[in-house]
Design an enzyme around this catalytic site. Structure first.
Site, short mmCIF file in Angstrom:
data_model
loop_
_atom_site.label_atom_id
_atom_site.label_comp_id
_atom_site.label_asym_id
_atom_site.label_seq_id
_atom_site.Cartn_x
_atom_site.Cartn_y
_atom_site.Cartn_z
N HIS A 1 6.86 4.37 -0.58
CA HIS A 1 8.12 5.11 -0.58
C HIS A 1 8.38 5.59 0.84
O HIS A 1 7.58 5.32 1.75
CB HIS A 1 8.09 6.27 -1.59
CG HIS A 1 6.90 7.16 -1.42
ND1 HIS A 1 6.72 7.98 -0.33
CD2 HIS A 1 5.79 7.34 -2.18
CE1 HIS A 1 5.60 8.64 -0.44
NE2 HIS A 1 5.00 8.26 -1.55
N GLY B 1 7.95 8.25 2.29
CA GLY B 1 6.86 9.02 2.91
C GLY B 1 5.96 8.08 3.70
O GLY B 1 5.65 8.33 4.87
N HIS B 2 5.55 6.98 3.04
CA HIS B 2 4.68 6.01 3.73
C HIS B 2 5.41 5.40 4.93
O HIS B 2 4.82 5.20 6.00
CB HIS B 2 4.30 4.85 2.79
CG HIS B 2 3.55 5.28 1.57
ND1 HIS B 2 4.08 5.21 0.30
CD2 HIS B 2 2.30 5.77 1.43
CE1 HIS B 2 3.19 5.65 -0.56
NE2 HIS B 2 2.11 5.99 0.08
N GLY C 1 0.03 11.75 5.47
CA GLY C 1 1.12 12.64 5.12
C GLY C 1 0.60 14.03 4.77
O GLY C 1 -0.43 14.17 4.10
N LYS D 1 1.82 15.95 2.70
CA LYS D 1 1.99 16.29 1.28
C LYS D 1 0.62 16.52 0.67
O LYS D 1 0.42 17.42 -0.13
CB LYS D 1 2.73 15.18 0.53
CG LYS D 1 2.93 15.56 -0.91
CD LYS D 1 3.77 14.54 -1.59
CE LYS D 1 3.49 14.44 -3.03
NZ LYS D 1 2.18 14.08 -3.44
#
Ligand code: PAF
Length: 282
Positions: free
Chosen positions: A34, A36-37, A147, A149
């Site tokens: 997605h 993010g990657h 990330g 996250k």
């Protein structure tokens, strides 16, 4: 983009790149890519000559009751996304390629793991540090991109790199969010329509807590209570944890001071969502 499935071939290529003085930026993933990657790839491209991405759903980091079998996979789509993002080498090994024989020695992540997700996912970070050690040896990156996250993972990888003298710079990259604030995650596809609608409230609870800190609140008890109440009143999710620690050491703190993380995990019917904010407080 070159697709490589064999670890010896990948290692050979990496060594050749090094011999030719090319810097390697590495983006380890479990696929189902997605934004993010892709933001990790974008940063890696800015800072390196060559970008290697791995896609490997690592069985070692899933517990017996976790979603290894059902973890979302779509390699064809991932290949296209990786290519369009400018990945140079996509390393997609099989489980047999990464774990050809039963492991005779074990890596255990001791520090920074008995809090947050590590508490309820026994052995998870052992699996993460094991697979990353293998991938680091195969790919020999100069920089590795993760990330924020999963801020606990970033903290654990920081420990791994320091403990084992991997000559790798860890590059933490800010969480990419949907327009409504929900942190992008491969697991968001498991949310049903009403869960998806309310899920941004998790980040909202963190943002409101951050504002309270900026206005002078320093009590962990008050902030924890505030976040929990907010989630209970605005979502149907079940709170797994709301916790605050120093960052990246993930040590307990008595009051909000210095570099800290506020992190939460909330369970929905088929997905467990995590989110966090890290801030430096005077
Ligand atoms: O964050 C992930 O996707 C995984 O934990 C990682 C770093 C690729 C290791 O398997």
């Amino acid at each position: 983009m070159n697709l490589i499935t064999n670890r010896a071939e990948m290692n050979q290529l990496s060594k050749q790149l090094k011999q030719n003085s090319k810097s390697i930026g590495f983006v380890p993933t479990m696929g189902f890519l997605h934004e993010g990657h892709l933001s990790l790839v974008a940063k890696a491209k800015q800072e390196n000559d060559v970008v290697v991405m791995s896609i490997f759903v690592n069985p070692l980091q899933f517990g017996p009751n976790e979603d290894f079998e059902t973890y979302p996979r779509d390699i064809e789509r991932d290949e296209k996304l990786a290519k369009n993002a400018g990945v140079d080498y996509l390393f997609v090994p099989t489980v047999k390629e990464m774990y050809p024989t039963e492991m005779g020695s074990k890596l255990t992540a001791i520090k920074r793991t008995n809090v947050l997700c590590g508490k309820s996912r026994e052995g998870h970070f052992d699996g993460v540090v094991t697979v990353l050690s293998k991938l680091f040896h195969i790919i020999c990156p100069d920089k590795a991109y993760f990330g924020m996250k999963d801020a606990q993972q970033v903290a654990v990888v920081d420990g791994l790199i320091n403990d084992y003298f991997f000559p790798i710079e860890l590059v933490p990259v800010e969480t990419i969010r949907e327009i409504d604030g929900l942190a992008k995650s491969s697991r968001n596809v498991y949310l049903d329509a009403s869960e998806r609608k309310e899920a941004p409230q998790l980040f909202q609870s963190l943002t409101l807590a951050k504002n309270k800190i900026l206005q002078g609140e320093r009590s962990i008890e008050n902030l924890t209570l505030f976040i929990k109440r907010y989630i209970e009143e605005n979502t149907s999710g079940e709170i797994d944890y709301v916790e605050m620690y120093s960052y990246p050491s993930l040590e307990p703190i008595e009051r909000i001071k210095g570099k800290i993380i506020i992190a939460l995990a909330v369970k929905y019917s088929k997905a467990r969502l995590i989110d966090n904010i890290v801030m430096d407080v005077k």
